[in-house]
Motif scaffolding. Structure first.
Motif, PDB file in Angstrom:
ATOM      1  N   LYS A  93     -16.774   0.618  -6.586  1.00 19.92           N
ATOM      2  CA  LYS A  93     -15.736   1.191  -5.586  1.00 19.92           C
ATOM      3  C   LYS A  93     -14.990  -0.290  -4.978  1.00 19.92           C
ATOM      4  O   LYS A  93     -15.441  -1.232  -4.960  1.00 19.92           O
ATOM      5  N   VAL A  94     -13.634   0.182  -4.591  1.00 23.42           N
ATOM      6  CA  VAL A  94     -12.782  -0.896  -3.886  1.00 23.42           C
ATOM      7  C   VAL A  94     -12.928  -0.438  -2.071  1.00 23.42           C
ATOM      8  O   VAL A  94     -12.857   0.559  -1.988  1.00 23.42           O
ATOM      9  N   TYR A  95     -12.780  -1.553  -1.663  1.00 22.52           N
ATOM     10  CA  TYR A  95     -12.930  -1.323   0.064  1.00 22.52           C
ATOM     11  C   TYR A  95     -12.044  -2.168   0.640  1.00 22.52           C
ATOM     12  O   TYR A  95     -11.830  -3.234   0.029  1.00 22.52           O
ATOM     13  N   ILE A  96     -11.516  -1.895   1.687  1.00 24.55           N
ATOM     14  CA  ILE A  96     -11.046  -2.781   2.506  1.00 24.55           C
ATOM     15  C   ILE A  96     -12.013  -3.249   3.466  1.00 24.55           C
ATOM     16  O   ILE A  96     -12.848  -2.880   4.273  1.00 24.55           O
ATOM     17  N   ALA A  97     -11.921  -4.761   3.423  1.00 19.81           N
ATOM     18  CA  ALA A  97     -13.133  -5.467   4.212  1.00 19.81           C
ATOM     19  C   ALA A  97     -12.594  -6.431   5.359  1.00 19.81           C
ATOM     20  O   ALA A  97     -13.357  -6.818   6.197  1.00 19.81           O
ATOM     21  N   ARG A  98     -11.308  -7.092   5.217  1.00 15.44           N
ATOM     22  CA  ARG A  98     -10.791  -7.648   6.440  1.00 15.44           C
ATOM     23  C   ARG A  98      -9.398  -7.422   6.314  1.00 15.44           C
ATOM     24  O   ARG A  98      -8.670  -7.180   5.355  1.00 15.44           O
ATOM     25  N   VAL A  99      -8.589  -7.305   7.665  1.00 16.87           N
ATOM     26  CA  VAL A  99      -7.442  -7.275   7.997  1.00 16.87           C
ATOM     27  C   VAL A  99      -7.062  -8.224   8.880  1.00 16.87           C
ATOM     28  O   VAL A  99      -7.980  -8.273   9.864  1.00 16.87           O
ATOM     29  N   GLN A 100      -6.022  -8.919   8.522  1.00 18.51           N
ATOM     30  CA  GLN A 100      -5.430  -9.882   9.677  1.00 18.51           C
ATOM     31  C   GLN A 100      -4.043  -9.663   9.871  1.00 18.51           C
ATOM     32  O   GLN A 100      -3.150  -9.631   8.708  1.00 18.51           O
ATOM     33  N   MET A 101      -3.500  -9.453  10.919  1.00 16.43           N
ATOM     34  CA  MET A 101      -1.943  -8.953  11.209  1.00 16.43           C
ATOM     35  C   MET A 101      -1.504  -9.460  12.340  1.00 16.43           C
ATOM     36  O   MET A 101      -1.986  -9.660  13.356  1.00 16.43           O
ATOM     37  N   THR A 102      -0.190  -9.725  12.134  1.00 23.34           N
ATOM     38  CA  THR A 102       0.664 -10.202  13.486  1.00 23.34           C
ATOM     39  C   THR A 102       1.974  -9.493  13.560  1.00 23.34           C
ATOM     40  O   THR A 102       2.775  -9.069  12.426  1.00 23.34           O
ATOM     41  N   GLN A 103       2.297  -9.067  14.886  1.00 22.60           N
ATOM     42  CA  GLN A 103       3.753  -8.462  14.967  1.00 22.60           C
ATOM     43  C   GLN A 103       4.046  -8.861  16.171  1.00 22.60           C
ATOM     44  O   GLN A 103       3.330  -9.118  17.134  1.00 22.60           O
ATOM     45  N   VAL A 104       5.344  -9.306  16.284  1.00 23.06           N
ATOM     46  CA  VAL A 104       6.159  -9.791  17.598  1.00 23.06           C
ATOM     47  C   VAL A 104       5.450  -9.092  18.778  1.00 23.06           C
ATOM     48  O   VAL A 104       5.326  -9.692  19.749  1.00 23.06           O
ATOM     49  N   ASN A 105       5.950  -7.592  18.735  1.00 22.52           N
ATOM     50  CA  ASN A 105       5.719  -6.924  19.538  1.00 22.52           C
ATOM     51  C   ASN A 105       4.107  -6.230  19.621  1.00 22.52           C
ATOM     52  O   ASN A 105       3.856  -5.758  18.458  1.00 22.52           O
TER      53      ASN A 105
ATOM     54  N   ALA B  42     -15.105  -6.261   8.381  1.00 22.46           N
ATOM     55  CA  ALA B  42     -15.653  -5.036   7.995  1.00 22.46           C
ATOM     56  C   ALA B  42     -16.224  -3.983   8.738  1.00 22.46           C
ATOM     57  O   ALA B  42     -16.081  -2.872   8.428  1.00 22.46           O
ATOM     58  N   PHE B  43     -16.814  -4.288   9.654  1.00 21.40           N
ATOM     59  CA  PHE B  43     -17.490  -3.656  10.806  1.00 21.40           C
ATOM     60  C   PHE B  43     -16.474  -2.954  11.691  1.00 21.40           C
ATOM     61  O   PHE B  43     -16.168  -1.810  12.080  1.00 21.40           O
ATOM     62  N   ASP B  44     -15.487  -3.972  12.165  1.00 21.11           N
ATOM     63  CA  ASP B  44     -14.352  -3.342  12.870  1.00 21.11           C
ATOM     64  C   ASP B  44     -13.632  -2.113  12.102  1.00 21.11           C
ATOM     65  O   ASP B  44     -13.060  -1.289  12.698  1.00 21.11           O
ATOM     66  N   LEU B  45     -13.489  -2.329  10.732  1.00 21.35           N
ATOM     67  CA  LEU B  45     -12.768  -1.427   9.917  1.00 21.35           C
ATOM     68  C   LEU B  45     -13.494  -0.378   9.345  1.00 21.35           C
ATOM     69  O   LEU B  45     -13.062   0.748   9.127  1.00 21.35           O
ATOM     70  N   GLY B  46     -14.792  -0.494   9.590  1.00 17.04           N
ATOM     71  CA  GLY B  46     -15.636   0.671   8.958  1.00 17.04           C
ATOM     72  C   GLY B  46     -15.767   0.619   7.403  1.00 17.04           C
ATOM     73  O   GLY B  46     -16.125   1.612   6.815  1.00 17.04           O
ATOM     74  N   LEU B  47     -15.611  -0.586   6.920  1.00 14.24           N
ATOM     75  CA  LEU B  47     -15.725  -0.831   5.622  1.00 14.24           C
ATOM     76  C   LEU B  47     -15.310   0.670   4.650  1.00 14.24           C
ATOM     77  O   LEU B  47     -15.932   0.856   3.833  1.00 14.24           O
ATOM     78  N   PRO B  48     -13.799   0.870   4.625  1.00 14.58           N
ATOM     79  CA  PRO B  48     -13.632   1.950   3.989  1.00 14.58           C
ATOM     80  C   PRO B  48     -13.555   1.933   2.633  1.00 14.58           C
ATOM     81  O   PRO B  48     -12.773   0.741   2.108  1.00 14.58           O
ATOM     82  N   SER B  49     -13.820   2.863   1.799  1.00 18.43           N
ATOM     83  CA  SER B  49     -13.743   2.718   0.389  1.00 18.43           C
ATOM     84  C   SER B  49     -12.426   3.526   0.057  1.00 18.43           C
ATOM     85  O   SER B  49     -11.841   4.310   0.918  1.00 18.43           O
ATOM     86  N   ILE B  50     -11.739   3.065  -0.961  1.00 22.65           N
ATOM     87  CA  ILE B  50     -10.707   3.613  -1.481  1.00 22.65           C
ATOM     88  C   ILE B  50     -10.384   4.313  -2.833  1.00 22.65           C
ATOM     89  O   ILE B  50     -10.917   3.745  -3.753  1.00 22.65           O
ATOM     90  N   ASP B  51      -9.754   5.348  -2.868  1.00 20.48           N
ATOM     91  CA  ASP B  51      -9.847   6.331  -4.067  1.00 20.48           C
ATOM     92  C   ASP B  51      -8.888   5.084  -4.992  1.00 20.48           C
ATOM     93  O   ASP B  51      -8.139   4.540  -4.687  1.00 20.48           O
ATOM     94  N   ASP B  52      -9.443   5.260  -6.197  1.00 23.94           N
ATOM     95  CA  ASP B  52      -8.811   4.328  -7.502  1.00 23.94           C
ATOM     96  C   ASP B  52      -7.197   4.399  -7.415  1.00 23.94           C
ATOM     97  O   ASP B  52      -6.545   3.587  -7.852  1.00 23.94           O
ATOM     98  N   ASP B  53      -6.935   5.529  -7.213  1.00 25.18           N
ATOM     99  CA  ASP B  53      -5.251   5.741  -7.327  1.00 25.18           C
ATOM    100  C   ASP B  53      -4.467   5.903  -6.159  1.00 25.18           C
ATOM    101  O   ASP B  53      -3.514   6.569  -5.888  1.00 25.18           O
ATOM    102  N   ALA B  54      -5.503   5.403  -4.943  1.00 31.92           N
ATOM    103  CA  ALA B  54      -4.582   5.508  -3.532  1.00 31.92           C
ATOM    104  C   ALA B  54      -3.344   4.967  -3.407  1.00 31.92           C
ATOM    105  O   ALA B  54      -2.883   3.826  -4.030  1.00 31.92           O
ATOM    106  N   CYS B  55      -2.430   5.601  -2.905  1.00 32.63           N
ATOM    107  CA  CYS B  55      -0.842   5.251  -2.462  1.00 32.63           C
ATOM    108  C   CYS B  55      -1.103   4.609  -1.080  1.00 32.63           C
ATOM    109  O   CYS B  55      -0.904   5.279  -0.137  1.00 32.63           O
TER     110      CYS B  55
END
Lengths: 264, 262
Positions: free
Chosen positions: B75-87, B225-238
């Motif tokens: 399966k594919v998972y989202i394991a980490r995200v790092q993001m910046t936005q000015v506001n 991964a813990f912050d995100l819930g280690l979500p799995s992604i459908d193979d064809d997810a948009c």
């Protein structure tokens, strides 16, 4: 079963996760006070005003809709994220028992007689007790005293809160257990120190706190992972998940977020 | 297979695929409203097109965030995200299941939607959310919308509601179910409470929530991964992101998503 290792936690979040989004519309507040979102429109939908004391569960309308854990697994909150158009503090509770129909003009003891606690410690350790207002009462401030049974169990224990002038709908007043008590097993009566001037509608709510998150910047979310939350258990996989809000201003703001339930 | 141990997670993270995300600042307006990054210009992912007739969306739809395919049996998972936005903001990640556009803000009559069938996950839509998505602002004023939909049990003619404080380009307005329902199988029509005086453009988007990341200050915010819930992604997810606006113009959004397989 239960999650007792890091591997089990990883397996729980990767294999048995329900990500549940919520949204509650804004309601009128008094800044600094505590409010219930039980009757607020949104997702989950508004709950009904209770009458006689009754237990609440996963299937009670007004609680977050979710699936019970599979097999012999235990259910936990694995993540909580929320944002709001107003700064404040969100608490998620297991709403155990609620009642309504109490009258702000009656000065004799009003019967509540809550039923047996449906989940968790049967003696009521860790259970909080609120006066919950479904319709505002009159303009005269009065004390409300409950007669309750503690975990021992000893009946006839008392605790008092002060109802403000024109205590508004959706507001909550929390009773403190008497010295030496750790919670509330049952509540028998509520007695007002005098008439508020208007009947309104209020009742007793017993609940067990699950998670709390502070939103310190408007429109910017806050998030807690399972370790931040102390991996709280959803008792019996049947909790009635209920939101309360500690307001920073005169409206609650639109509240949005998500709560993850995991199993292991 | 699935990632079920610390060792497997560590091994997966060591081989993570890092996908950079860069989106330009938004136009002003819509403070306090969730907003879509679909039609937001930027380098990565490519700006999505404004839809017209209702279609199902997939991994190959232009505008979707690219991610690696999982080897067979994984399966594919989202394991980490790092993001910046000015506001300050928050970033929500969804699987965008279907969308349509071309509806008018200048109509108080029923407008046809007839959303495309859900093609992955629970195809009855028991775990999906739906939005009105604004591709072009209408006139001034606030509106409510009544949405006729079919619920996951297959009952048609159910009525959802969306509150529209302002018709602001990029804003999304969540559709709330009729009492007793959770989710949407299909959406048939939208009726606004009034005509705004300007046609603009809006549509209906159906999506499945995956995870979210707080961006509480203008500093970079990381979620593991813990912050995100280690979500799995459908193979064809948009993969589609939305954000909460704390100010009209959000400033540049930039960061990355780490995908892992296992």
């Amino acid at each position: 079963m239960a999650i007792i290792s890091q591997d089990q936690l990883i397996a729980a979040i990767s294999q048995h996760r329900q990500a549940l989004q919520f949204r509650k519309e804004s309601i009128a507040n008094v800044a600094g006070a505590h409010y219930s979102h039980w009757k607020t429109a949104g997702r989950p939908q508004a709950g009904a005003t209770p009458t006689t004391a009754a237990t609440c569960s996963r299937s009670t309308t007004g609680g977050i809709v979710y699936s019970a854990p599979g097999g012999s697994r235990t259910q936990y909150v694995g993540r909580l994220m929320a944002n709001c158009t107003i700064v404040g503090t969100l608490t998620v509770w297991d709403r155990l028992i609620h009642s309504g129909g109490l009258d702000g003009t009656v000065t004799s003891p009003q019967a509540v007689n809550t039923p047996t606690l449906p989940r968790g410690d049967a003696g009521g350790a860790g259970v909080s007790c609120f006066l919950e207002f479904y319709t505002g009462v009159g303009s005269t401030s009065r004390d409300a005293t409950i007669s309750y049974t503690n975990a021992t169990p000893t009946s006839g224990q008392t605790s008092t809160v002060t109802m403000a002038s024109s205590q508004v709908a959706n507001s909550l007043l929390e009773f403190s257990p008497a010295a030496g008590d750790t919670g509330f097993k049952s509540v028998e009566t509520v007695t007002l120190s005098g008439t508020t001037g208007s009947a309104g509608n209020f009742g007793i709510t017993l609940a067990r706190r699950i998670a709390t998150i502070s939103i310190v910047t408007a429109n910017a979310s806050a998030s807690q992972n399972p370790i931040d939350l102390n991996i709280p258990t959803i008792d019996a996989g049947d909790a009635c998940l209920w939101f309360t809000w500690q307001a920073s201003t005169t409206s609650s703001g639109v509240l949005q977020g998500s709560i993850d339930l995991i199993e292991g | 297979m699935a990632i079920t141990t610390k060792a497997q997670l560590q091994a997966a993270l060591a081989a993570a695929h890092r996908q950079v995300i860069v989106k330009a600042t938004t136009s002003s307006g819509g403070t306090g409203l969730p907003s879509s990054n679909w039609a937001r210009s930027g380098q990565n992912p490519t700006q999505g097109a404004t839809p017209s007739t209702a279609v199902a969306t997939s991994k190959s739809t232009v505008g979707a965030i690219p991610f690696p395919s999982a080897p067979s049996g994984q399966k594919v998972y989202i394991a980490r995200v790092q993001m910046t936005q000015v506001n300050a903001s928050s970033l929500e990640i969804y699987d965008r299941l279907s969308h349509m556009g071309g509806l008018s803000w200048n109509s108080g009559s029923s407008q046809t939607v007839n959303s495309a069938a859900i093609t992955r996950g629970d195809t009855n839509g028991g775990d999906v959310v739906a939005f009105l998505e604004c591709y072009g602002s209408g006139g001034a004023g606030s509106y409510t919308a009544s949405i006729s939909y079919t619920n996951p049990a297959g009952t048609s003619g159910r009525t959802g509601t969306a509150i529209i404080p302002t018709t602001n380009n990029g804003s999304i307005y969540q559709i709330m179910n009729q009492d007793g329902d959770v989710g949407f199988k299909t959406i048939e029509s939208v009726t606004l409470s009034g005509a705004s005086g300007t046609v603009g453009n809006f549509g209906v988007t159906i999506a499945r929530f995956i995870t979210s990341v707080p961006i509480p200050t203008s500093d970079s915010q990381a979620a593991n991964a813990f912050d995100l819930g280690l979500p799995s992604i459908d193979d064809d997810a948009c993969l589609w992101t939305t954000h909460m606006r704390s100010a009209g113009a959000t400033g540049l959004l930039s960061g990355f998503i780490d995908f892992v397989t296992g």
